[in-house]
Design an enzyme around this catalytic site. Structure first.
Site, PDB file in Angstrom:
ATOM      1  N   GLN A 179       0.812  -1.227   0.000  1.00  0.00           N
ATOM      2  CA  GLN A 179       0.000   0.000   0.000  1.00  0.00           C
ATOM      3  C   GLN A 179       0.840   1.270   0.000  1.00  0.00           C
ATOM      4  O   GLN A 179       0.298   2.366  -0.144  1.00  0.00           O
ATOM      5  CB  GLN A 179      -0.940   0.010   1.216  1.00  0.00           C
ATOM      6  CG  GLN A 179      -2.029  -1.033   1.160  1.00  0.00           C
ATOM      7  CD  GLN A 179      -3.038  -0.783   0.044  1.00  0.00           C
ATOM      8  OE1 GLN A 179      -3.104   0.300  -0.545  1.00  0.00           O
ATOM      9  NE2 GLN A 179      -3.841  -1.789  -0.264  1.00  0.00           N
ATOM     10  N   CYS A 327     -20.042  -9.679   4.913  1.00  0.00           N
ATOM     11  CA  CYS A 327     -21.225 -10.411   5.321  1.00  0.00           C
ATOM     12  C   CYS A 327     -20.944 -11.892   5.141  1.00  0.00           C
ATOM     13  O   CYS A 327     -20.704 -12.358   4.032  1.00  0.00           O
ATOM     14  CB  CYS A 327     -22.399  -9.998   4.446  1.00  0.00           C
ATOM     15  SG  CYS A 327     -23.944 -10.529   5.132  1.00  0.00           S
TER      16      CYS A 327
HETATM   17  N1  PLP Z   1      -0.680  -6.637   1.133  1.00  0.00           N
HETATM   18  C1  PLP Z   1      -1.499  -5.592   1.300  1.00  0.00           C
HETATM   19  C2  PLP Z   1      -1.237  -4.623   2.398  1.00  0.00           C
HETATM   20  C3  PLP Z   1      -2.587  -5.413   0.452  1.00  0.00           C
HETATM   21  O1  PLP Z   1      -3.411  -4.381   0.639  1.00  0.00           O
HETATM   22  C4  PLP Z   1      -2.798  -6.363  -0.588  1.00  0.00           C
HETATM   23  C5  PLP Z   1      -3.975  -6.234  -1.482  1.00  0.00           C
HETATM   24  O2  PLP Z   1      -5.009  -5.764  -1.081  1.00  0.00           O
HETATM   25  C6  PLP Z   1      -1.903  -7.425  -0.728  1.00  0.00           C
HETATM   26  C7  PLP Z   1      -0.857  -7.533   0.152  1.00  0.00           C
HETATM   27  C8  PLP Z   1      -2.068  -8.462  -1.790  1.00  0.00           C
HETATM   28  O3  PLP Z   1      -1.700  -7.974  -3.038  1.00  0.00           O
HETATM   29  P1  PLP Z   1      -2.244  -8.717  -4.363  1.00  0.00           P
HETATM   30  O4  PLP Z   1      -3.648  -8.269  -4.548  1.00  0.00           O
HETATM   31  O5  PLP Z   1      -1.331  -8.246  -5.459  1.00  0.00           O
HETATM   32  O6  PLP Z   1      -2.108 -10.165  -4.124  1.00  0.00           O
END
Ligand code: PLP
Length: 387
Positions: A179, A327
């Protein structure tokens, strides 16, 4: 109807400039980068350019970048690969309760195989206690995994300080940077990181491509066995177009970082101030100090309203946001991350995350501010949660 997208922590649109760079590798340049003939040579250089661009974004060297199919794979590889490679040294891992499932479930899988995992709690603002973190390290600890920024609250963790603790104790340090890319400056050297996961679709590259930074002195046990791709670290024919897109997006966000962060921060702050001015019964989920959160993220609980109904009503107006609650079997489960802040379960169920991106505008934020307070007021009048 207007369509306003405020869910950039879920995914971001593919950028036109990124697609332009990818297209030749979906059409004419079809070769396998491992082939030595002209068709392979035409694409292998592009992979290495992408590797250089991803490395430059996080201050790594290109050989330290391994491409993966997504952020989840990169997190799995970092955690399982380190645990298996260092199993003779010890079988204890430390992480936090607010990590993404890609980290938490990798740790749980290792627990089933005999590893011990400490899941550090957070306080009511979602912050870690670094003294507790350091006290959790034992002679068996091989890995510490703390995300750079939380996907739900946007909280930024003090990664450089944690890196110093890890170094002092000779423990490897992984950070899920998924992120943080394109939102805050990233430097794996300054942060003392050994491993860091990134995901393309969170910053304008396509879905289905990610990367793991692995410090040059660290050898992981591969997750995917097979051919010799990625210097024997990750088998499988490379997703050439996806990787080219990851490289293109890395270069773009690196150049635009200050400008984008300033813009989204201004919009996010306006949304935050506007909602607090218009509504009572709001709780900010995350660090009170805005500098301790990603510039694009705002997570609020709207007392007396279920997050799901608020989202559905926003969706009817074309506004896409997200709720941590899901949900399952007819009951609303609140987000484990928001629940970890220790808030009352009803408040946790009333949380909504707004995550902004570079293409959002002031007009869009004003539009949301013109509608949302009335929606909340109406839902509070009819909601059983309002009691
Ligand atoms: N780590 C974090 C903090 C994430 O927000 C996400 C996805 O939402 C992921 C890992 C996983 O990434 P990916 O969707 O590329 O598998």
């Amino acid at each position: 109807m207007k369509q306003i997208y405020l869910d950039h922590n879920a995914t971001t649109p593919l950028r036109a400039e990124v697609l332009d760079e990818m297209l030749p590798y979906l059409t004419g340049h079809f070769g396998n980068p491992s082939s030595i003939h002209w068709a392979g040579r035409a694409v292998s250089g592009a992979l290495e350019t992408a590797r250089e661009r991803v490395a430059a974004l996080i201050n790594a060297s290109p050989a330290e970048i391994v491409f993966s199919s997504c952020g989840s794979e990169a997190d799995n590889f970092a955690i399982k690969g380190t645990a298996h490679a260092l199993r003779a040294k010890g079988r204890h891992i430390i992480t936090t309760v607010v990590e993404h499932p890609a980290v938490l479930e990798s740790c749980r899988a290792l627990e089933h195989m005999g590893w011990q995992v400490s899941y550090l709690p957070v306080d009511s603002e979602g912050q870690l206690d670094l003294k507790q973190l350091e006290a959790s390290i034992t002679s068996e600890t091989v890995l510490l995994s703390v995300m750079w920024a939380n996907n739900e609250t946007g909280n930024l963790f003090p990664i450089a300080k944690i890196g110093q603790i890890a170094r002092r104790h000779g423990v490897k340090f992984h950070s899920d940077m998924v992120q943080a890319v394109g939102r805050v400056p990233l430097d794996v050297e300054a942060a003392g990181l050994d491993l860091a996961a990134i995901s393309g679709h969170k910053f304008g590259a396509p879905k289905g491509v990610g990367a793991l930074y692995i410090r040059s002195d660290l050898r992981l046990e591969p997750l995917i066995h097979g051919g010799h791709q990625e210097r024997n670290r990750r088998a499988g024919t490379s997703n050439v177009a996806g990787i080219v897109g990851l490289g293109a997006a890395s270069q773009l966000v690196q150049h635009e970082l200050t400008q984008t962060a300033l813009k989204v921060r201004g919009l996010r702050d306006r949304l935050e101030e506007g909602l607090f001015a218009a509504l009572d019964g709001l709780r900010l989920n995350g660090a009170a100090e805005p500098d301790k959160r990603l510039p694009n993220t705002l997570n609020l609980s709207f007392a007396g309203v279920s997050g799901e109904s608020l989202l559905l009503n926003l969706d009817l107006k074309g506004i896409a946001a997200s709720s941590g609650s899901a949900c399952s079997s007819g009951t609303l489960e609140s987000s484990p991350v928001i629940a970890a802040l220790g808030s009352d379960p009803l408040l946790a169920q009333s949380s909504v995350r707004f995550s902004l991106g570079r293409e959002n505008s002031t007009d869009e934020i004003e539009y949301v501010l013109s509608l949302l307070p009335a929606i909340v007021a109406r839902l509070r009048r009819i909601s059983p949660l309002a009691e």
